[in-house]
Design a protein around this motif. Structure first.
Motif, PDB file in Angstrom:
ATOM      1  N   GLY A 162       0.909  -1.239   0.258  1.00 56.22           N
ATOM      2  CA  GLY A 162      -0.184  -0.222  -0.138  1.00 56.22           C
ATOM      3  C   GLY A 162       0.810   1.166  -0.144  1.00 56.22           C
ATOM      4  O   GLY A 162      -0.058   2.501   0.699  1.00 56.22           O
ATOM      5  N   THR A 163       2.225   1.431  -0.401  1.00 60.69           N
ATOM      6  CA  THR A 163       2.589   2.441  -0.159  1.00 60.69           C
ATOM      7  C   THR A 163       2.762   3.025  -1.300  1.00 60.69           C
ATOM      8  O   THR A 163       3.395   4.198  -1.460  1.00 60.69           O
ATOM      9  CB  THR A 163       4.021   2.376   0.505  1.00 60.69           C
ATOM     10  N   SER A 164       2.251   2.610  -2.519  1.00 59.65           N
ATOM     11  CA  SER A 164       2.784   2.994  -3.891  1.00 59.65           C
ATOM     12  C   SER A 164       1.673   2.510  -5.219  1.00 59.65           C
ATOM     13  O   SER A 164       0.356   1.886  -4.819  1.00 59.65           O
ATOM     14  CB  SER A 164       4.306   3.056  -4.345  1.00 59.65           C
ATOM     15  N   GLY A 165       1.159   2.925  -6.453  1.00 62.16           N
ATOM     16  CA  GLY A 165       0.227   2.930  -6.895  1.00 62.16           C
ATOM     17  C   GLY A 165      -0.939   2.746  -6.648  1.00 62.16           C
ATOM     18  O   GLY A 165      -1.885   3.125  -5.734  1.00 62.16           O
ATOM     19  N   LEU A 166      -1.889   0.765  -6.647  1.00 66.11           N
ATOM     20  CA  LEU A 166      -2.821   0.907  -6.532  1.00 66.11           C
ATOM     21  C   LEU A 166      -3.411   1.109  -5.421  1.00 66.11           C
ATOM     22  O   LEU A 166      -3.621   1.028  -4.269  1.00 66.11           O
ATOM     23  CB  LEU A 166      -3.343  -0.642  -7.322  1.00 66.11           C
ATOM     24  N   GLY A 167      -1.780   0.082  -4.500  1.00 65.97           N
ATOM     25  CA  GLY A 167      -2.339  -0.300  -3.253  1.00 65.97           C
ATOM     26  C   GLY A 167      -2.206   1.290  -2.341  1.00 65.97           C
ATOM     27  O   GLY A 167      -3.236   1.228  -2.139  1.00 65.97           O
ATOM     28  N   LEU A 168      -1.943   2.380  -2.884  1.00 70.06           N
ATOM     29  CA  LEU A 168      -1.661   3.106  -2.329  1.00 70.06           C
ATOM     30  C   LEU A 168      -3.148   4.175  -2.673  1.00 70.06           C
ATOM     31  O   LEU A 168      -3.674   4.975  -1.537  1.00 70.06           O
ATOM     32  CB  LEU A 168      -0.623   4.626  -2.407  1.00 70.06           C
ATOM     33  N   ALA A 169      -3.366   4.376  -3.501  1.00 71.77           N
ATOM     34  CA  ALA A 169      -4.733   4.958  -4.053  1.00 71.77           C
ATOM     35  C   ALA A 169      -5.890   4.282  -3.326  1.00 71.77           C
ATOM     36  O   ALA A 169      -7.200   4.855  -2.702  1.00 71.77           O
ATOM     37  CB  ALA A 169      -5.168   4.865  -6.006  1.00 71.77           C
ATOM     38  N   VAL A 170      -6.188   2.477  -2.743  1.00 72.03           N
ATOM     39  CA  VAL A 170      -6.572   1.984  -2.108  1.00 72.03           C
ATOM     40  C   VAL A 170      -7.070   2.093  -0.750  1.00 72.03           C
ATOM     41  O   VAL A 170      -7.829   2.927  -0.236  1.00 72.03           O
ATOM     42  CB  VAL A 170      -6.709   0.502  -2.202  1.00 72.03           C
TER      43      VAL A 170
ATOM     44  N   GLN B 246      -8.565   4.935 -10.469  1.00 72.29           N
ATOM     45  CA  GLN B 246      -9.739   4.260 -11.005  1.00 72.29           C
ATOM     46  C   GLN B 246     -10.210   3.220 -10.799  1.00 72.29           C
ATOM     47  O   GLN B 246     -11.023   3.132 -10.507  1.00 72.29           O
ATOM     48  CB  GLN B 246      -9.625   4.377 -12.472  1.00 72.29           C
ATOM     49  N   VAL B 247      -9.152   2.581 -11.094  1.00 70.92           N
ATOM     50  CA  VAL B 247      -9.205   0.825 -10.836  1.00 70.92           C
ATOM     51  C   VAL B 247      -9.509   0.980  -8.980  1.00 70.92           C
ATOM     52  O   VAL B 247     -10.496  -0.102  -8.789  1.00 70.92           O
ATOM     53  CB  VAL B 247      -7.926   0.406 -10.842  1.00 70.92           C
ATOM     54  N   ALA B 248      -8.932   2.097  -8.232  1.00 70.89           N
ATOM     55  CA  ALA B 248      -9.142   1.282  -6.959  1.00 70.89           C
ATOM     56  C   ALA B 248     -10.522   1.878  -5.929  1.00 70.89           C
ATOM     57  O   ALA B 248     -11.103   1.551  -4.982  1.00 70.89           O
ATOM     58  CB  ALA B 248      -7.924   2.994  -6.094  1.00 70.89           C
ATOM     59  N   VAL B 249     -11.060   2.524  -6.761  1.00 73.36           N
ATOM     60  CA  VAL B 249     -12.890   2.644  -6.539  1.00 73.36           C
ATOM     61  C   VAL B 249     -13.743   1.310  -6.701  1.00 73.36           C
ATOM     62  O   VAL B 249     -14.250   1.055  -5.943  1.00 73.36           O
ATOM     63  CB  VAL B 249     -13.469   4.108  -7.806  1.00 73.36           C
ATOM     64  N   GLU B 250     -13.455   0.316  -7.622  1.00 72.45           N
ATOM     65  CA  GLU B 250     -13.650  -1.067  -7.705  1.00 72.45           C
ATOM     66  C   GLU B 250     -13.077  -1.884  -6.377  1.00 72.45           C
ATOM     67  O   GLU B 250     -13.879  -2.485  -6.308  1.00 72.45           O
ATOM     68  CB  GLU B 250     -13.363  -1.224  -9.285  1.00 72.45           C
ATOM     69  N   VAL B 251     -11.332  -1.471  -6.152  1.00 72.20           N
ATOM     70  CA  VAL B 251     -11.674  -2.949  -4.964  1.00 72.20           C
ATOM     71  C   VAL B 251     -12.307  -1.974  -4.161  1.00 72.20           C
ATOM     72  O   VAL B 251     -12.401  -3.638  -2.548  1.00 72.20           O
ATOM     73  CB  VAL B 251      -9.951  -2.281  -5.341  1.00 72.20           C
ATOM     74  N   VAL B 252     -12.228  -1.339  -4.000  1.00 73.66           N
ATOM     75  CA  VAL B 252     -12.484  -0.477  -2.541  1.00 73.66           C
ATOM     76  C   VAL B 252     -14.404  -1.121  -2.214  1.00 73.66           C
ATOM     77  O   VAL B 252     -14.538  -1.547  -1.287  1.00 73.66           O
ATOM     78  CB  VAL B 252     -12.602   0.884  -2.054  1.00 73.66           C
TER      79      VAL B 252
END
Length: 231
Positions: free
Chosen positions: A11-19, A201-207
């Motif tokens: 979760g420190t960068s990229g998609l993980g951080l956005a999530v 954009q992808v983080a919204v779906e993960v959440v």
């Protein structure tokens, strides 16, 4: 359902951080990463828990989950975002690079699921979302090792989802297309794709998947997102 507890592995960068950024607005979040300075910076920025954890070490993964459970009591959801890029022809990849990619993408994913499901089964509910890759769906030249290791994760999720026998514990996977993140940069490669989706954009779906309630529709094992405009 009120504030819940979520772990974002990688979760420190990229998609993980956005999530993690989306989740901290309303929930308790623990961000896991393998670089101490990065974990500290994200933890300070988001005002959330930060845990240094190399997913290739089962002892570190187990300790990280134990720390979160000791602090918050339960884990409502786990986003498995940790991944290592391994682009290039097989002949050009060093044995060390290959080994590390397998350790993180295959062994690390296995360790995360092992501990996540241990705690979710103990408490009787919770969600795990594995971030795969569209490369699993259709072969692309130049990434044989990366695709193989991500395919391992997909196979693992499908088998584990079938083994739960309960809607209260959901094991899900999401397959985004190429994203312009630090995944490639961390190993010295450039991001070359002209068509891509942003991690936000992808983080919204993960959440959305992470926040599914125990009695929500059964989607365990499904490949939830499989479109990026390329195929």
């Amino acid at each position: 359902m009120g504030a819940r507890t979520f772990m974002v592995v990688g979760g420190t960068s990229g998609l993980g951080l956005a999530v993690a950024r989306l989740l901290v607005e309303e929930h308790r979040v623990a961000v896991l990463g393998d670089v101490p300075d990065e974990v500290a910076a994200v933890s300070d920025d988001l005002e959330c828990a930060g845990i240094v954890c190399d997913v290739a070490s089962y002892d570190q993964v187990r300790a990280a989950f134990a720390e979160v459970v000791d602090r918050y009591g339960t884990v409502d959801g786990v986003a498995a975002c940790a991944s290592m890029w391994a682009g290039g022809d097989l002949a050009d990849l060093s044995p060390q690079h290959i080994r590390r990619a397998v350790e993180i993408n295959a062994l690390g994913t296995t360790y995360v699921f092992k501990e996540a499901l241990h705690h979710l089964r103990r408490q009787g509910f919770g969600n795990v979302v594995y971030v795969g890759a569209m490369a699993v769906t259709k072969a692309r030249p130049g990434i044989p090792v990366y695709r193989a290791t991500k395919s391992y994760g997909t196979s693992l999720v499908e088998s584990l989802a079938e083994a739960q026998h309960s809607n209260r514990i959901k094991v899900m996977q999401l397959h985004p297309g190429p994203m312009p993140t630090r995944l490639q940069e961390r190993v010295g490669d450039e991001f070359l794709d002209e068509i891509s989706a942003g991690p936000e954009q992808v983080a919204v779906e993960v959440v959305r998947l992470l926040q599914l309630a125990p009695d929500d529709l059964y989607v365990s094992g499904e490949r939830v997102l499989r479109a990026d405009g390329r195929w």
